[in-house]
Design a protein around this motif. Structure first.
Motif, PDB file in Angstrom:
ATOM      1  N   ILE A 117      30.778  27.194 -30.878  1.00 45.40           N
ATOM      2  CA  ILE A 117      30.059  26.179 -31.664  1.00 45.40           C
ATOM      3  C   ILE A 117      28.495  26.629 -31.813  1.00 45.40           C
ATOM      4  O   ILE A 117      28.065  26.873 -30.924  1.00 45.40           O
ATOM      5  N   ASP A 118      27.871  26.730 -33.069  1.00 45.04           N
ATOM      6  CA  ASP A 118      26.402  26.878 -33.210  1.00 45.04           C
ATOM      7  C   ASP A 118      25.790  25.571 -33.688  1.00 45.04           C
ATOM      8  O   ASP A 118      26.162  25.083 -34.662  1.00 45.04           O
ATOM      9  N   THR A 119      24.872  25.256 -32.819  1.00 47.11           N
ATOM     10  CA  THR A 119      24.405  23.782 -32.949  1.00 47.11           C
ATOM     11  C   THR A 119      23.053  23.730 -33.889  1.00 47.11           C
ATOM     12  O   THR A 119      22.408  22.556 -34.003  1.00 47.11           O
ATOM     13  N   HIS A 120      22.546  24.981 -34.553  1.00 45.62           N
ATOM     14  CA  HIS A 120      21.451  24.900 -35.106  1.00 45.62           C
ATOM     15  C   HIS A 120      21.310  26.209 -36.055  1.00 45.62           C
ATOM     16  O   HIS A 120      20.983  27.354 -35.288  1.00 45.62           O
TER      17      HIS A 120
ATOM     18  N   GLY B 179      15.534  20.987 -32.589  1.00 43.07           N
ATOM     19  CA  GLY B 179      15.663  22.347 -32.568  1.00 43.07           C
ATOM     20  C   GLY B 179      14.311  22.923 -31.839  1.00 43.07           C
ATOM     21  O   GLY B 179      13.181  22.186 -32.133  1.00 43.07           O
ATOM     22  N   HIS B 180      14.477  23.621 -30.703  1.00 43.82           N
ATOM     23  CA  HIS B 180      13.481  24.426 -30.044  1.00 43.82           C
ATOM     24  C   HIS B 180      13.073  23.840 -28.641  1.00 43.82           C
ATOM     25  O   HIS B 180      13.298  24.297 -27.650  1.00 43.82           O
ATOM     26  N   CYS B 181      12.076  22.862 -29.050  1.00 41.79           N
ATOM     27  CA  CYS B 181      11.848  21.962 -27.577  1.00 41.79           C
ATOM     28  C   CYS B 181      11.043  22.879 -26.510  1.00 41.79           C
ATOM     29  O   CYS B 181      11.580  22.702 -25.482  1.00 41.79           O
ATOM     30  N   ILE B 182      10.333  23.764 -26.815  1.00 42.00           N
ATOM     31  CA  ILE B 182       9.790  24.978 -26.315  1.00 42.00           C
ATOM     32  C   ILE B 182       8.881  24.158 -25.386  1.00 42.00           C
ATOM     33  O   ILE B 182       8.560  24.452 -23.897  1.00 42.00           O
ATOM     34  N   HIS B 183       7.670  23.616 -25.893  1.00 38.29           N
ATOM     35  CA  HIS B 183       6.703  23.360 -25.274  1.00 38.29           C
ATOM     36  C   HIS B 183       6.485  21.594 -24.979  1.00 38.29           C
ATOM     37  O   HIS B 183       5.162  21.115 -25.069  1.00 38.29           O
TER      38      HIS B 183
END
Ligand code: GUN
Ligand code: ZN
Length: 437
Positions: free
Chosen positions: A73-76, A269-273
């Motif tokens: 499953i690929d969520t983005h 998507g991402h939420c890195i910082h």
């Protein structure tokens, strides 16, 4: 009734593994039988036991010694970015403006959208991905072609017409009203048709005016059973620009919170910082942070703190994804390999059991679809991947010294790709062989 019995080594997770020795977190059957009836898993167990329950007309497909797992499953990822992959750029905003916003304009054309949709699903299948959560382009027709092709293949797909009304070329802008109207039309045309799920998709705060964010929030309220997807905290310049555009917001996450877009069906998507405050807000709302390692490395966006987020007191739910075309591979194996390295660089660890849990049940849980996909449990949709750890000379050689299941999984993650995928089943139908190169 169509029925078939797959024979091979079966692996299906029950919950998130707590360490390398957590054998209670999964089901593994060395000589297993997976019975599929009318596209649904109808039985799982020792091959001889399952075989004893079926009649002589049941087709038996012998996949030994390969490993049979739930489909990945690929969520983005972005359906209109297949021809953006591998574009040379220094950072996110340059990459978007130079390549992505140019390429996506081509999806105003129905024929182009239809052609790429065929390629898109072919590529997913070649890599063992049976469900994906996709961004289409701003054009309604791109979503129409995406969902038509998904339905034709009977794949469980999630996708959305992108909403974006500023800070992009004219040809890629809708308006708050047309974005709302078109999304509603896509919902009525496609949601629940075949296995399609429509996702409310404001691209990100930079490309949506406050008026459009209001409309996205209104859609989320009108259709609370639908998923929402957008981008969050990927790159420092993106964060600074967002805070300039929304000066009243406490931070980037607060922009989405203000418009009612946080929640257990929301994928960011991402939420890195993220700051601690933002992580608290994500956690309290049950929102999902989507880890896109190949993209984050390729665009130089930063290192996602998977453990920092998922193991904090107020835990944030996490999913994993390729993020094609910022991402560089369609393969969830390649994706988790890069994810492993991202954790290594931060002194965090991810066991191979956890990786394979995340590609399957973990992502299904993040989508709230664990009863349907992500396991080989009886009653699940029979979306299945067959993995060959000896697919290349180098992996076959290494397999001579591999002793445990975890070691084999780790080898497939580290060196595997589309060649590792021996077969992909969608709702019980073998679909890879016809398109494999
Ligand atoms: N932020 C807004 N749009 C995009 C996109 O298409 N890709 C990535 N990686 N980040 C984005
Ligand atoms: Zn993206």
């Amino acid at each position: 009734m169509t029925s078939k019995l797959l024979r091979g080594r079966l692996l299906s997770f029950k919950r998130e593994p707590e360490g390398l020795s957590d054998s209670g977190s999964y089901l593994y059957i060395e000589d297993g039988g997976l019975l599929i009836e009318n596209g649904i898993v109808a039985g799982i167990g020792e091959f001889s036991d399952v075989q004893a329950t079926v009649g002589a007309v049941t087709e038996i497909i012998d996949h030994r010694p390969n490993l049979i797992m739930p489909g990945f499953i690929d969520t983005h990822l972005h359906f209109p970015q297949m021809q953006v992959v591998g574009s040379y750029a220094g950072s996110l905003l340059e990459w978007l403006n130079t390549y992505t916003f140019v390429e996506e304009q081509r999806f105003a054309d129905a024929d182009h959208s239809a052609r790429i949709a065929v390629k898109f699903f072919d590529e997913l299948i070649r890599h063992g991905t049976t469900t994906a959560v996709a961004y289409c382009s701003v054009h309604k027709v791109s979503a129409d072609m995406f969902f038509a092709e998904a339905q034709r293949r009977n794949m469980l797909m999630l996708g959305g017409k992108v909403m974006m009304d500023r800070n992009a070329p004219e040809a890629l802008r809708d308006t708050p009203q047309s974005g709302y109207d078109d999304t509603k039309q896509v919902i009525s045309d496609w949601h629940g048709k075949g296995r399609n799920h429509v996702v409310i998709t404001p691209r990100f705060a930079i490309t949506s005016s406050p008026e459009q964010m209001e409309m996205a929030g209104a859609l989320a309220q009108e259709f609370p059973h639908l998923h929402v997807q957008t981008h969050l905290s990927e790159n420092h310049a993106e964060i600074d620009f967002t805070c300039e555009l929304y000066p009243q917001a406490k931070d980037y996450t607060d922009v989405y919170a203000h418009y009612g877009l946080l929640g257990p069906k929301s994928l960011f998507g991402h939420c890195i910082h993220l700051s601690d405050r933002e992580a608290d807000a994500m956690s309290e709302s049950g929102s999902v942070a989507v880890f896109c390692p190949t993209s984050n490395l390729f665009l130089g966006s930063g290192l996602f703190g998977l453990k920092r987020l998922s193991k904090r007191d107020k835990a944030v739910r996490v999913a994993v994804a390729t993020d094609i075309g910022g991402g560089t591979s369609y393969s969830m194996l390649r994706t988790l390999d890069e994810g492993y390295k991202v954790l290594q660089l931060q002194g965090e660890r991810m066991t191979p059991l956890e990786s394979f849990y995340r590609m399957t049940l973990g992502n299904a849980e993040a989508l709230g679809l664990a009863g349907k996909i992500g396991t080989l449990d009886v009653g699940s949709d029979a979306d299945v991947v067959v993995l060959n750890s000896r697919a290349t000379p180098a992996t076959a050689l290494k397999m001579e010294v591999v002793k445990t299941l975890a070691e084999e999984l780790f080898l497939m993650q580290t060196m595997g790709d589309d060649r590792t995928i021996a077969e992909t089943y969608v709702a019980g139908k073998a679909v890879k062989r016809g398109i494999a190169l």
